[in-house]
Scaffold this active site. Structure first.
Site, short mmCIF file in Angstrom:
data_model
loop_
_atom_site.label_atom_id
_atom_site.label_comp_id
_atom_site.label_asym_id
_atom_site.label_seq_id
_atom_site.Cartn_x
_atom_site.Cartn_y
_atom_site.Cartn_z
N SER A 159 0.94 -1.20 -0.33
CA SER A 159 0.70 0.36 0.55
C SER A 159 1.27 1.03 -0.09
O SER A 159 1.67 1.36 -1.23
CB SER A 159 -0.79 -0.06 0.99
OG SER A 159 -1.52 0.92 1.39
N GLU A 248 -9.50 -4.00 -5.59
CA GLU A 248 -9.06 -3.36 -4.44
C GLU A 248 -9.63 -1.81 -5.09
O GLU A 248 -9.87 -1.36 -6.20
CB GLU A 248 -8.14 -3.26 -4.27
CG GLU A 248 -6.68 -4.50 -3.73
CD GLU A 248 -5.67 -4.38 -3.38
OE1 GLU A 248 -5.16 -3.61 -2.74
OE2 GLU A 248 -5.23 -5.55 -3.42
N HIS A 278 -7.76 -6.11 0.43
CA HIS A 278 -6.91 -4.96 -0.07
C HIS A 278 -5.10 -5.61 1.23
O HIS A 278 -6.02 -5.37 2.79
CB HIS A 278 -6.97 -3.57 0.55
CG HIS A 278 -5.19 -2.37 0.55
ND1 HIS A 278 -4.92 -2.22 -0.29
CD2 HIS A 278 -5.38 -1.59 1.00
CE1 HIS A 278 -3.83 -1.25 0.18
NE2 HIS A 278 -4.08 -0.50 1.02
#
Length: 314
Positions: A159, A248, A278
């Site tokens: 991320s 996502e 995610h």
């Protein structure tokens, strides 16, 4: 290594309300961080993991190894050992060594390499480029003080940490002429300027992500490639593995990154999963397919010399 294998529908039903409560832009950052650390207790660390606490470039860090494996200092010399620098996700504002200890430990077991997890500075207290400066300085200390060869250090992250990993590699190449061994990117957030089209996925929502982007940018320039490495120089990057689930909010951005990397001539492996969420890799101790994804990333980081572009929709 796999502790449980909770069916995906049950896992999604359990996690959905948890993430709705924790990753909430109306909740103070400090409260989000505490709750994330508490939640991470369910993400089990393999019992034969060795956790060594140290400092890298003035920041707290952990070196995780599998008991009996190389710890970064064994063998003929320290410079012969591979290592992984891991940069945790959390929107540049939450997340910690605690939240990512299980994932980092599983990478250490899967690769047989020491994994260094860095406690880089977080926004909004420390906006861009604080985290990037910490990551770059940590890599340089692994080389200059701990004796690792730069071309044998992989950088990985998820991320926001995935975006930070990409930006760190770009800076190391541009400023120091140092190219890492490989990049392992789990659903990387590589352009916080882009606004998701959908409201939310299982884990993150648009309002929270916009709050994170603003907190991280501070008074900075959104066009700076250190903030948005998708807009930066991609040619010359090392072999890269990119993982994302098609559900996502960052899926489209990851597809764009994959296309841009291929256009830049970067050796790329790109896998898309269906049915996860995610950074489900954080729940590898609980979810079979997430553990499979971590194993595939470990395989790549252990031998990144022959990556290929694939699209896995199975």
């Amino acid at each position: 290594m796999r502790d449980f294998d909770i069916p995906l529908p049950i896992a999604r039903a359990l996690l959905n309300p948890v993430f709705r409560v924790i990753l909430n832009n109306r909740l103070p950052w400090r409260a989000q961080r505490v709750l994330m650390d508490v939640m991470s207790r369910a993400q089990l660390v393999p019992g034969d993991t060795v956790v060594h606490r140290l400092r890298l470039a003035g920041r707290r860090a952990e070196r995780l190894t599998a008991a009996g494996s190389a710890d970064g200092r064994s063998g003929p010399s320290a410079a012969t050992a591979d290592a992984i620098l891991y940069l945790h996700g959390g929107g540049f504002a939450v997340g910690s060594m605690t939240t990512h200890r299980s994932l980092a430990a599983r990478l250490a077991h899967g690769t047989g390499r020491p994994v260094y997890v860095l406690d880089y500075r977080l926004a909004p207290e420390h906006p861009f480029p604080a985290g990037l400066e910490d990551a770059q300085a940590a890599f340089l200390e692994l080389v200059r003080e701990l004796g690792h060869l730069p071309e044998r250090i992989a950088i990985a992250g998820d991320s926001a940490g995935g975006g930070l990993a990409l930006a760190t590699a770009q800076r190391l190449i541009a400023d120091h002429g140092l190219t890492p061994a490989a990049l392992g990117l789990i659903a990387p957030w590589t352009d916080p300027n882009l606004i998701p089209e959908r409201e939310r996925d299982l884990v993150i929502n648009r309002r929270w992500s916009r709050s994170c982007a603003a907190a991280y940018l501070g008074d900075g320039d959104g066009d700076d490639p250190g903030y948005a490495p998708l807009r930066g120089e991609l040619s010359g990057l090392p072999p890269t593995y990119l993982q994302v689930d098609e559900s996502e909010l960052l899926y489209g951005q990851c597809v764009d990154l994959a296309a841009a990397l291929r256009e830049a001539g970067v050796d790329l492996r790109f896998t898309e999963t269906r049915g996860l969420w995610h950074v489900a890799q954080l729940q590898a101790a609980l979810i079979g397919p997430a553990a499979d994804a971590v194993r595939e990333l470990s395989d790549f980081l252990r031998e990144p010399s022959q990556p290929v572009f694939v699209r896995d929709l199975g």
